[in-house]
Design a protein around this motif. Sequence first.
Motif, PDB file in Angstrom:
ATOM      1  N   ASN A  67      48.701  31.837  66.872  1.00 56.47           N
ATOM      2  CA  ASN A  67      49.084  30.942  67.973  1.00 56.47           C
ATOM      3  C   ASN A  67      50.593  30.761  67.962  1.00 56.47           C
ATOM      4  N   PHE A  68      51.168  30.639  69.131  1.00 61.32           N
ATOM      5  CA  PHE A  68      52.621  30.392  69.230  1.00 61.32           C
ATOM      6  C   PHE A  68      52.879  29.115  70.011  1.00 61.32           C
ATOM      7  N   LEU A  69      53.890  28.340  69.547  1.00 61.60           N
ATOM      8  CA  LEU A  69      54.327  27.158  70.296  1.00 61.60           C
ATOM      9  C   LEU A  69      55.852  27.101  70.244  1.00 61.60           C
ATOM     10  N   PRO A  70      56.520  26.674  71.323  1.00 62.67           N
ATOM     11  CA  PRO A  70      57.978  26.549  71.290  1.00 62.67           C
ATOM     12  C   PRO A  70      58.400  25.409  70.353  1.00 62.67           C
ATOM     13  N   ALA A  71      59.520  25.617  69.661  1.00 64.99           N
ATOM     14  CA  ALA A  71      59.996  24.596  68.726  1.00 64.99           C
ATOM     15  C   ALA A  71      61.462  24.296  68.999  1.00 64.99           C
ATOM     16  N   ASP A 101      62.084  34.359  66.249  1.00 67.98           N
ATOM     17  CA  ASP A 101      63.203  34.193  67.174  1.00 67.98           C
ATOM     18  C   ASP A 101      62.785  34.800  68.515  1.00 67.98           C
ATOM     19  N   PRO A 102      62.654  33.999  69.557  1.00 67.30           N
ATOM     20  CA  PRO A 102      62.172  34.553  70.829  1.00 67.30           C
ATOM     21  C   PRO A 102      63.138  35.571  71.432  1.00 67.30           C
ATOM     22  N   GLU A 103      64.414  35.540  71.043  1.00 68.56           N
ATOM     23  CA  GLU A 103      65.376  36.510  71.585  1.00 68.56           C
ATOM     24  C   GLU A 103      65.197  37.886  70.965  1.00 68.56           C
ATOM     25  N   PRO A 121      66.815  27.965  69.305  1.00 63.33           N
ATOM     26  CA  PRO A 121      65.403  27.662  69.539  1.00 63.33           C
ATOM     27  C   PRO A 121      64.519  28.752  68.920  1.00 63.33           C
ATOM     28  N   LEU A 122      63.426  28.337  68.297  1.00 64.91           N
ATOM     29  CA  LEU A 122      62.518  29.286  67.641  1.00 64.91           C
ATOM     30  C   LEU A 122      61.106  29.089  68.179  1.00 64.91           C
TER      31      LEU A 122
END
Lengths: 346, 281
Positions: A240-244, A338-340, A267-268
Motif C-alpha cells: 500500500n502507498f500513502l503520501p507523506a 521518493d515519488p520523483e 515529500p515521500l
Amino acid sequence: MAQIRIKNVAKRFGAYQALHSINLDVADQEFMVLLGASGCGKTTLLRIIAGLETPSEGEVWIGDRRVDHLAPRDRGIAMVFQNYAVFPHLTVFENIAFGLRMAKMDNALVTKRVERTAELMHIEQLLKRYSGELSGGQRQRVAVARALAMEPDVILMDEPLSNLDALLRLEMRAELKGVLAESKTTAIYVTHDQVEAMSLADRISVMHQGRIVQAASPIEVYRNPAARFVASFIGNPPMNFLPATSHGNGQWSVAGQTFNGPATQKPLEFAIRPEDLSPADQGLKATARVVEPLGAHLLVTCDVEGASFRAVLDSDLTVRPGDILTLAPQPDRIRWFDPETTQAVA
Amino acid sequence: MNARTLPYLLILPVTLFLCVFFIYPFVLVAQLAFTQGDGFTLANFREVVGYWKFPISLKNTLLLAAIVVPIQLALSLAMATMVSKMEKGRDLVLYVWTIPLGISDLAAGIIWLAIFEQSGFLNSMMSGMGLIDKPISLLTYEHPWVIFIAIALAEIWRATAIMLVILVAGMGLIPKEYYEAAEVFGASPWKRFLKITLPMLRPSLQTALVLRVILAFEVFAVVIALGGSLFPVLMAETYAYQFDLLNSGAAAAIALIILAISIGFTLIILRLLRVPKGATI
Ligand SMILES: Nc1ncnc2c1ncn2[C@@H]1O[C@H](COP(=O)(O)OP(=O)(O)OP(=O)(O)O)[C@@H](O)[C@H]1O
Ligand SMILES: [Mg+2]
C-alpha cells in the motif's frame, strides 16, 4: 564453470527500444529468475543470451567466453521456448533425443537418457506419440524434457510451466529445482508468476519496461523493494502507498498519523505490506469497502483519506463494509519511496 | 438455404463441368482403346506395345524423367531456400525466376533450338572463342547425347519454376520457431535442412513432384522442336498414331498407358512422402 555475464545489453526493434542497457551477472550453478509483466522484455533478453537475437549494443559472456558473435549451437546452452517449438514431425522420443542425436551420442545412451528425462517429466507413456496428439501441458513438458536431456551447463527456460494445472505445476517445480541443483546447471528461468519466482529462485531479477529494476534474493526483493515498481508488483496483494509530508527531524505525517522516517525534507511516499497491518487503538483510520474471506485470512480493501488501501487480517475478526478500522503498521516493515525518482529511500 | 445442401449445390457446376469435359471424353478414349470393330479386345495394346519404337520411346521418356526431375528437385529446393532467406527483393527474384513459366513449351523448344542449331548461339560462341574452325551440326543422329542434353536443359529451364513456386509457398508455412529450436539444439544449417525443412515440406514436395512427374511423362513439344523423330517419346508416338497413321484406337491405347504410368508414379510419390497421422504442423 558457466557463469553468465551480461554487460550493457540494449535491444532495439526499429524505433522501439525493448531493452535498455541491461547488466546482469548470474553465478555458476545459480538459479536466476527473470520476473516481470507481459511485454517487459524477458523473452527478448533470453533470446539474446541464446543467440537467437543479436543485441543492438553490449556484450554477453558465458563462462570465460564472449559469445555474442557465436551461433546458438556453439554456446553450450539448452532452451525451453515459450511457445514450446516441439517438432511436429517427430515423435516425443525423437523430440527429446534431438539434441543428443545432433551431438552424435551413442544410441543406447540416447535411449537411456530420453527415458530417464521423460520419467522425470511424467511423459514416459507418451514417447511414441506425435505432438499433434498431445495437450498443451504435455507438449510443454516435452519441451522441458528436450532441454533437460542435454544436461547442459546453462539452461534457459521461458515460462516452462505456464500451461500446467496448479497441482502438476507445484510438483514439476519441485522436480525441476531438484534436478537442476543436482546437475549443477546454471539456470535462467522466465516467469510472471511471483509465487513460482519466490519458490525457485536463488535470486530474482525484476524487469520493468526493458530494465532490470532489482536483482536480489527473493526475501530481499519482498522485504526491501528497491523501487516503487517492485513494491507494487511483488506480493499478493502488493504494498500500500500513502503520501507523506515531513515535519523535519525524520518525523513524517501520514493520513493524520505521525511516523519515524528518513531524515529528508522532500515529500515521500509511505509504503506498507497489507499483512504488516493489525487492528490497534492507535493507527491509520480506514473505512472498510470490500471484505473478502480467504480462509486463513481476511482481505479487507479500505479507504484511507481517499486512497485505496488493503489489509490482510486474521480471519477470526468480524469486519463489515462501512466499518471504520484503526490499523497499526508494524514499525520495522514501513518503507519509504521518493515519488520523483521512484527509488527506495532509507 | 439448408446449410447441409448448400456446399453440394455450390460444387455442382464444377462437378458437372468435369463430368462433361473430362470423365465423358475419358470414357470415350477408353472405349476407343479397348475396342476394334466389334467388342472388347486388347489388340490395340498388343499393337502399340509390339511396335519396335515402343520400348525406345518408353525408355527415352523414363530416362528423361529420371534425369530431369531429380535435377529440378535439387535446383528448386536450392532456389526456394535462397528465396526464403531473402528479406528484400524476394518477390522480384521470384518473378524473374518464374519467367520461363509464361512461355509455351514449343516456344521453349524453339529458344533452345536457336542455341543448339548449326547457325545458333552455341556455334557462334565456340567459333568466336576459336574452339572450332567451322560451325558443326550438333542436333543430328550422330550425337544422340547432345540431343538428349539439349532436351533435358530445355525442360529444366522451362519447368523448374513450377516446383519452385510450390516449394517457396510450402517453406513459407514452416514456422521459424522450429528452425530456432533446431539451431539451439545443435543442428548445423545442413542438418536443419535435412531434419526440419525436408520433413516439414513433405506435403508441398508431394504436390510438386506429382505435378512435375506427370508433366515429364507428357513431354512433347520440346522434344519435337529439338529432336524431331531422332528422339522418340511416348507422347510423340501418340501423336503419330492419331495424325500420321490415323489409328485412333492405337493412339487411345498409348494414351492410357501414359495415364497408367502417371498414376503409378503418383501413388509411389504419395506413399514415399506420406506424413504420419498426428505429425502435421
Ligand atoms: N521481433 C520483434 N519486433 C518488434 N518488436 C518486438 C519483437 N519482439 C519483441 N518485441 C517487443 O519487445 C517487447 C518485449 O517483448 P518480449 O517478448 O521480450 O516480452 P516478454 O517479457 O517475454 O512478455 P511475455 O510475458 O508476454 O512473454 C514487447 O513490447 C514486444 O512487442
Ligand atoms: Mg515472453
